[in-house]
Design an enzyme around this catalytic site. Structure first.
Site, PDB file in Angstrom:
ATOM      1  N   ASN A 193       0.809  -1.224   0.000  1.00 15.81           N
ATOM      2  CA  ASN A 193       0.000   0.000   0.000  1.00 15.81           C
ATOM      3  C   ASN A 193       0.843   1.276   0.000  1.00 15.81           C
ATOM      4  O   ASN A 193       0.313   2.365   0.192  1.00 15.81           O
ATOM      5  CB  ASN A 193      -0.959   0.011   1.200  1.00 15.81           C
ATOM      6  CG  ASN A 193      -0.215  -0.014   2.527  1.00 15.81           C
ATOM      7  OD1 ASN A 193       1.006  -0.166   2.578  1.00 15.81           O
ATOM      8  ND2 ASN A 193      -0.948   0.114   3.620  1.00 15.81           N
ATOM      9  N   PHE A 195       2.806   4.389  -1.570  1.00 14.80           N
ATOM     10  CA  PHE A 195       2.473   5.150  -2.770  1.00 14.80           C
ATOM     11  C   PHE A 195       3.123   6.524  -2.752  1.00 14.80           C
ATOM     12  O   PHE A 195       3.569   7.024  -1.721  1.00 14.80           O
ATOM     13  CB  PHE A 195       0.955   5.316  -2.903  1.00 14.80           C
ATOM     14  CG  PHE A 195       0.320   6.113  -1.782  1.00 14.80           C
ATOM     15  CD1 PHE A 195       0.377   7.502  -1.749  1.00 14.80           C
ATOM     16  CD2 PHE A 195      -0.350   5.465  -0.754  1.00 14.80           C
ATOM     17  CE1 PHE A 195      -0.209   8.229  -0.726  1.00 14.80           C
ATOM     18  CE2 PHE A 195      -0.943   6.185   0.286  1.00 14.80           C
ATOM     19  CZ  PHE A 195      -0.868   7.567   0.296  1.00 14.80           C
ATOM     20  N   HIS A 358      -4.916   6.272  10.896  1.00 18.55           N
ATOM     21  CA  HIS A 358      -3.803   6.521   9.973  1.00 18.55           C
ATOM     22  C   HIS A 358      -4.235   6.466   8.519  1.00 18.55           C
ATOM     23  O   HIS A 358      -3.437   6.709   7.613  1.00 18.55           O
ATOM     24  CB  HIS A 358      -2.683   5.516  10.207  1.00 18.55           C
ATOM     25  CG  HIS A 358      -2.886   4.170   9.570  1.00 18.55           C
ATOM     26  ND1 HIS A 358      -4.039   3.426   9.700  1.00 18.55           N
ATOM     27  CD2 HIS A 358      -2.051   3.425   8.786  1.00 18.55           C
ATOM     28  CE1 HIS A 358      -3.911   2.285   9.040  1.00 18.55           C
ATOM     29  NE2 HIS A 358      -2.724   2.266   8.471  1.00 18.55           N
ATOM     30  N   GLY A 359      -5.504   6.151   8.262  1.00 20.13           N
ATOM     31  CA  GLY A 359      -5.985   6.067   6.894  1.00 20.13           C
ATOM     32  C   GLY A 359      -7.371   5.455   6.873  1.00 20.13           C
ATOM     33  O   GLY A 359      -8.071   5.423   7.886  1.00 20.13           O
ATOM     34  N   GLY A 361      -8.101   2.250   6.218  1.00 18.09           N
ATOM     35  CA  GLY A 361      -8.118   0.911   6.797  1.00 18.09           C
ATOM     36  C   GLY A 361      -8.734  -0.089   5.830  1.00 18.09           C
ATOM     37  O   GLY A 361      -9.727   0.202   5.156  1.00 18.09           O
TER      38      GLY A 361
END
Length: 429
Positions: A193, A195, A358-359, A361
Site C-alpha cells: 500500500n 504510494f 492513519h488512513g 483501513g
C-alpha cells in the site's frame, strides 16, 4: 449509555463522548467500550470484524497494558494486534504490535503550483517519478550509492547500525548483503500500500504526498526481535493469548537492544521519506513551471513506539496503524487511491492517547480483493487518476478499503480537517 442492538453481548456498550452533539443517529467519539478484558477497549467505530475484536481483547488482557486500549475508526485485524490501535504499556514493549514495517508513515508538502500548471496528460510525469524513485522490489544500484550524498547522509545511521549488529549478528543472516541493502533502499518506495501521489487541495494547490517505511531492513529488525521475544517468553514460561503478543520487559538486555533497533528503524524510515520527497520534487522541477515549497513538509509515523506521559503515567505508546494527534499537531490521513485524503490538526483527546486513524483501513484482505475484483473494476474505480491499472495492483482497489469519509466522521473529536486533498496521479509499488 446506549446498548448496541447489533452486538448481542453484554461486554459491549455504547458510550456517548462528552464532545458529542448528537444523541441519536451517528454517535461521534467513542462508539462502544469492550469490557471483557483486564482493561477496557475504547472503540471509535462500529465497523469492526469479529477477529479484530478478539485481537483487541487479547491485548486488553495482557498484564503490561495500562489504563485502556484505544481502537481507531480504521481498525482491522492484523498480526497479533489490530491495525488501527493504540496500545499503552508500562515497562514493556510488544515487538509484533510495532510490526515489521517499523516507522511506516506519511510525508506531504504543499507547492506553489496550481492545477492549471499540470499537463492534461500526466502519464509522462508518473513515468518520470517511477524512473527516479525505485518501486516494488527495485532499489538503487550499489555502484551509484557508494560515495554518494546519500551515503554521507546515512553515515551516522551506519555507525548506529554497526553497534546493533555487533550485539545481534543474527540480523545479518536474515538478509543477503545486509550492510549494503539498507543503503541501496534509502529513497525507495517498496510495494503493497505504499504510494507517491500528486494531489489537489480545496483551493487547487498541488501537493506531493507519499507513504513508505523502513523497507527491507525494518522488516529484518522486526522479524528478528519478534522471534526473540517469543523465545524469551517461552523461557520465562509466560502464558499469552497469542504468541505474537510476546513482549520484552524493561530492564532486560533484549528490551534495551530492541528500543535501540526500533529507534534506528524509525529514523531510517523518516530519512527514506525525506529522500523520496526530494527526488519527486526534482522530477517536478524538470517538467513543470518554476515553483517553490510553501511550507515545511509534514512527516509522521504510523507504525511505531514512543515514550509518552498520559494520565500522569510514563508509558510506552505503540501506535499500530495510528498517528499522533497532540493538540495543534499536523498529521496526514490518506484515503484509498480513488478517494480523498486529509491534512488534519490534532485535538489532543486524552481518551485516544492523543491519537487518530492513519488512513481508511482495509475492508478486505489482499487475497479476497484479488478474487473479487478485476483490472476492469480498478479502471472504473480510478477514473480520472493517472496510475497503474493492471492486475498487479488490484489488491489496492478502492473498494478494498473502508469509506474514508466515515472514518473522518467517527473521529471528529480527535482531529479537525485543515485541507482536503484529491489525488490526480498515483505511483504504486
Amino acid at each position: 449509555v446506549f446498548f448496541c442492538p447489533s452486538l448481542q453481548n453484554p461486554g459491549f456498550r455504547f458510550e456517548l463522548h462528552r464532545r458529542s452533539k448528537h444523541y441519536f443517529g451517528i454517535i461521534m467519539g467513542i462508539q462502544f467500550e469492550l469490557n471483557k478484558g483486564r482493561v477496557p477497549v475504547k472503540v471509535w467505530t462500529r465497523d469492526i470484524e469479529a477477529s479484530a475484536m478478539q485481537q483487541l481483547l487479547n491485548v486488553a488482557n495482557l498484564p503490561i497494558v495500562h489504563g485502556h486500549v484505544a481502537a481507531m475508526p480504521d481498525v482491522h485485524a492484523g498480526i497479533g494486534a489490530t491495525v488501527g490501535s493504540v496500545i499503552p504499556t508500562r515497562q514493556a514493549i510488544i515487538p509484533a504490535a510495532v510490526g515489521v514495517d517499523i516507522g511506516c508513515g506519511m510525508n506531504a508538502v504543499r507547492t506553489t503550483l496550481r492545477a492549471g500548471d499540470l499537463p492534461d496528460n500526466l502519464r509522462s510525469l508518473r513515468l518520470g517519478i517511477e524512473g527516479s524513485v525505485p518501486c516494488g522490489f527495485e532499489q538503487h544500484a550499489a555502484s551509484r550509492m557508494r560515495g554518494s550524498a546519500l551515503q554521507r547522509v546515512g553515515r551516522v545511521l551506519d555507525q548506529r547500525l554497526d553497534a546493533i549488529v555487533g550485539k545481534h549478528p543474527g540480523l545479518m543472516k536474515m538478509q543477503r548483503r545486509f550492510s549494503e541493502t539498507w543503503l541501496c533502499q534509502l529513497g525507495t518506495l517498496g510495494g503493497g500500500n505504499h504510494f507517491i501521489e500528486l494531489c489537489l487541495d480545496e483551493a487547487g494547490a498541488v501537493w506531493v504526498m507519499l507513504h513508505s517505511g523502513s523497507r527491507g531492513i525494518g522488516n529484518v529488525i522486526g522479524r528478528y526481535f519478534i522471534a526473540a521475544a517469543q523465545k524469551d517468553v517461552r523461557r520465562h514460561q509466560i502464558r499469552l493469548p497469542d504468541r505474537d503478543l510476546a513482549y520484552f520487559s524493561e530492564g532486560s538486555d533484549l528490551f534495551d537492544d530492541y528500543v535501540e533497533a526500533v529507534e534506528w528503524a524509525q529514523d531510517y524510515a523518516l530519512l527514506n521519506r525525506q529522500q523520496m520527497l526530494a527526488a519527486v520534487v526534482e522530477v517536478l522541477k524538470k517538467a513543470l513551471p518554476p515553483f517553490r515549497l510553501e511550507n515545511e513538509a509534514i512527516n509522521c509515523h504510523h507504525n511505531y513506539v514512543a515514550r509518552e506521559s498520559h494520565f500522569g503515567e510514563n508509558l510506552f505508546i505503540t501506535r499500530k496503524g495510528a498517528i499522533s494527534a497532540q493538540a495543534g499537531e499536523l498529521g496526514i490521513i490518506p484515503g484509498s487511491m480513488g478517494a480523498r485524503s486529509y491534512i488534519v490538526r490534532g485535538l489532543g483527546n486524552a481518551q485516544s492517547f492523543c491519537s487518530c486513524a492513519h488512513g481508511a483501513g482495509r475492508r478486505m484482505s489482499r487475497s479476497v480483493a484479488k478474487r473479487r475484483f478485476s483490472r476492469f473494476d480498478l479502471e472504473e474505480q480510478t477514473v480520472g487518476i493517472e496510475c497503474r491499472k493492471d492486475s498487479g495492483v488490484v489488491d489496492e482497489i478502492p473498494a478494498a478499503y473502508k469509506d474514508i469519509d466515515q472514518v473522518m466522521e467517527n473521529q471528529r473529536d480527535l482531529v479537525e480537517v485543515v485541507h482536503t486533498l484529491k489525488q490526480v496521479l498515483c505511483v504504486k509499488g
